[in-house]
Design a protein around this motif. Structure first.
Motif, PDB file in Angstrom:
ATOM      1  N   THR A 109       0.792  -1.144  -0.021  1.00 50.86           N
ATOM      2  CA  THR A 109      -0.036   0.096   0.104  1.00 50.86           C
ATOM      3  C   THR A 109       0.745   1.227   0.027  1.00 50.86           C
ATOM      4  O   THR A 109       0.568   2.311  -0.960  1.00 50.86           O
ATOM      5  CB  THR A 109      -0.871  -0.104   1.154  1.00 50.86           C
ATOM      6  OG1 THR A 109      -1.681  -0.964   1.271  1.00 50.86           O
ATOM      7  CG2 THR A 109      -1.853   1.172   1.386  1.00 50.86           C
ATOM      8  N   LEU A 110       1.904   1.147   0.839  1.00 54.79           N
ATOM      9  CA  LEU A 110       2.793   2.421   1.178  1.00 54.79           C
ATOM     10  C   LEU A 110       3.522   2.618  -0.375  1.00 54.79           C
ATOM     11  O   LEU A 110       3.580   3.794  -0.852  1.00 54.79           O
ATOM     12  CB  LEU A 110       3.831   2.114   1.736  1.00 54.79           C
ATOM     13  CG  LEU A 110       4.810   3.247   2.368  1.00 54.79           C
ATOM     14  CD1 LEU A 110       4.236   4.421   2.735  1.00 54.79           C
ATOM     15  CD2 LEU A 110       5.957   2.823   3.321  1.00 54.79           C
ATOM     16  N   MET A 111       4.156   1.626  -1.134  1.00 53.64           N
ATOM     17  CA  MET A 111       4.593   1.673  -2.446  1.00 53.64           C
ATOM     18  C   MET A 111       3.592   2.313  -3.440  1.00 53.64           C
ATOM     19  O   MET A 111       3.907   3.086  -4.239  1.00 53.64           O
ATOM     20  CB  MET A 111       5.189   0.332  -2.905  1.00 53.64           C
ATOM     21  CG  MET A 111       5.924   0.692  -4.283  1.00 53.64           C
ATOM     22  SD  MET A 111       6.935  -0.801  -4.519  1.00 53.64           S
ATOM     23  CE  MET A 111       8.194  -1.002  -3.095  1.00 53.64           C
ATOM     24  N   THR A 112       2.344   1.630  -3.384  1.00 54.94           N
ATOM     25  CA  THR A 112       1.364   2.233  -4.462  1.00 54.94           C
ATOM     26  C   THR A 112       1.129   3.741  -4.315  1.00 54.94           C
ATOM     27  O   THR A 112       1.134   4.497  -5.059  1.00 54.94           O
ATOM     28  CB  THR A 112       0.092   1.306  -4.308  1.00 54.94           C
ATOM     29  OG1 THR A 112       0.443  -0.082  -4.518  1.00 54.94           O
ATOM     30  CG2 THR A 112      -1.044   1.644  -5.457  1.00 54.94           C
ATOM     31  N   GLU A 113       0.587   4.249  -3.111  1.00 57.16           N
ATOM     32  CA  GLU A 113       0.455   5.518  -2.668  1.00 57.16           C
ATOM     33  C   GLU A 113       1.584   6.410  -3.039  1.00 57.16           C
ATOM     34  O   GLU A 113       1.346   7.507  -3.428  1.00 57.16           O
ATOM     35  CB  GLU A 113       0.306   5.590  -1.121  1.00 57.16           C
ATOM     36  CG  GLU A 113      -1.161   5.088  -0.607  1.00 57.16           C
ATOM     37  CD  GLU A 113      -1.222   5.285   0.637  1.00 57.16           C
ATOM     38  OE1 GLU A 113      -0.546   5.712   1.302  1.00 57.16           O
ATOM     39  OE2 GLU A 113      -2.356   4.718   1.155  1.00 57.16           O
ATOM     40  N   MET A 114       2.798   5.734  -3.013  1.00 58.25           N
ATOM     41  CA  MET A 114       3.980   7.042  -3.306  1.00 58.25           C
ATOM     42  C   MET A 114       4.033   6.809  -4.892  1.00 58.25           C
ATOM     43  O   MET A 114       4.608   8.128  -5.427  1.00 58.25           O
ATOM     44  CB  MET A 114       5.243   6.449  -2.520  1.00 58.25           C
ATOM     45  CG  MET A 114       5.383   6.727  -1.182  1.00 58.25           C
ATOM     46  SD  MET A 114       6.930   6.172  -0.421  1.00 58.25           S
ATOM     47  CE  MET A 114       7.338   4.614  -0.647  1.00 58.25           C
ATOM     48  N   THR A 115       4.067   5.863  -5.459  1.00 57.48           N
ATOM     49  CA  THR A 115       4.215   5.745  -6.791  1.00 57.48           C
ATOM     50  C   THR A 115       2.855   6.489  -7.787  1.00 57.48           C
ATOM     51  O   THR A 115       3.229   6.861  -8.705  1.00 57.48           O
ATOM     52  CB  THR A 115       4.538   4.426  -7.283  1.00 57.48           C
ATOM     53  OG1 THR A 115       3.362   3.448  -7.092  1.00 57.48           O
ATOM     54  CG2 THR A 115       5.703   3.916  -6.997  1.00 57.48           C
TER      55      THR A 115
END
Length: 166
Positions: A109-115
């Protein structure tokens, strides 16, 4: 919001004691303080790790840059191949009482939100490298699938020799 990078800068001679609490303990005590909080979930554990990384790396009158997200992702990727006491310690650091699956979901989720955040440009280049000179056998298909799904990471082999250093 997510804390991707933490940093501070102060001109030489500036009193920064009101901005950052001085840390005089050992690196181990900072990490111990992170993991002894009760009932932490993955986002609370991530924020505690982020704050402690900033405190741990702070040096008065210097520039610094720390990527808590990168540390989180690298440790979670390693956690996927850990077991026993190492797994338990990594799980506690990254998620408090959360399961490894909850930690991986948080990272995804964190990676998706950042990208995918509007007006942001973040590209992760996660990968796992294994020494091909050691006989570890084939990659575990479950681990390989986890690395791809949660981190967009490929698994690779490379001889860990002088050429690999370059």
């Amino acid at each position: 919001g997510s804390a991707l990078l933490c940093g501070c800068n102060a001109p030489a001679g500036t009193n920064t004691s009101h901005e950052v609490t001085s840390f005089t303990g050992s690196r181990e005590s900072v990490l111990e303080a992170t993991v002894t909080e009760n009932n932490m979930n993955t986002s609370e554990a991530y924020l505690a790790l982020s704050a402690n990384l900033l405190r741990l790396n702070y040096e008065e009158n210097t520039n610094m840059l720390v990527s808590p997200a990168s540390v989180e992702f690298a440790l979670a990727m390693a956690m996927g191949a850990a077991d026993n006491e190492t797994l338990a310690q990594m799980q506690t650091l990254l998620g408090g009482e959360a399961t490894p699956e909850e930690v991986y979901a948080f990272c995804q989720t964190l990676m998706t939100e950042m990208t995918e955040e509007e007006n942001a440009s973040f590209h992760a280049a996660n990968s796992v490298w294994v020494n091909e000179n050691k006989n570890y056998g084939d990659f575990n298909p479950e681990y390989e699938a986890l690395m791809e799904k949660a981190f967009g990471a490929e698994l690779n082999t490379l001889p860990f020799d002088e050429k690999a250093e370059k």
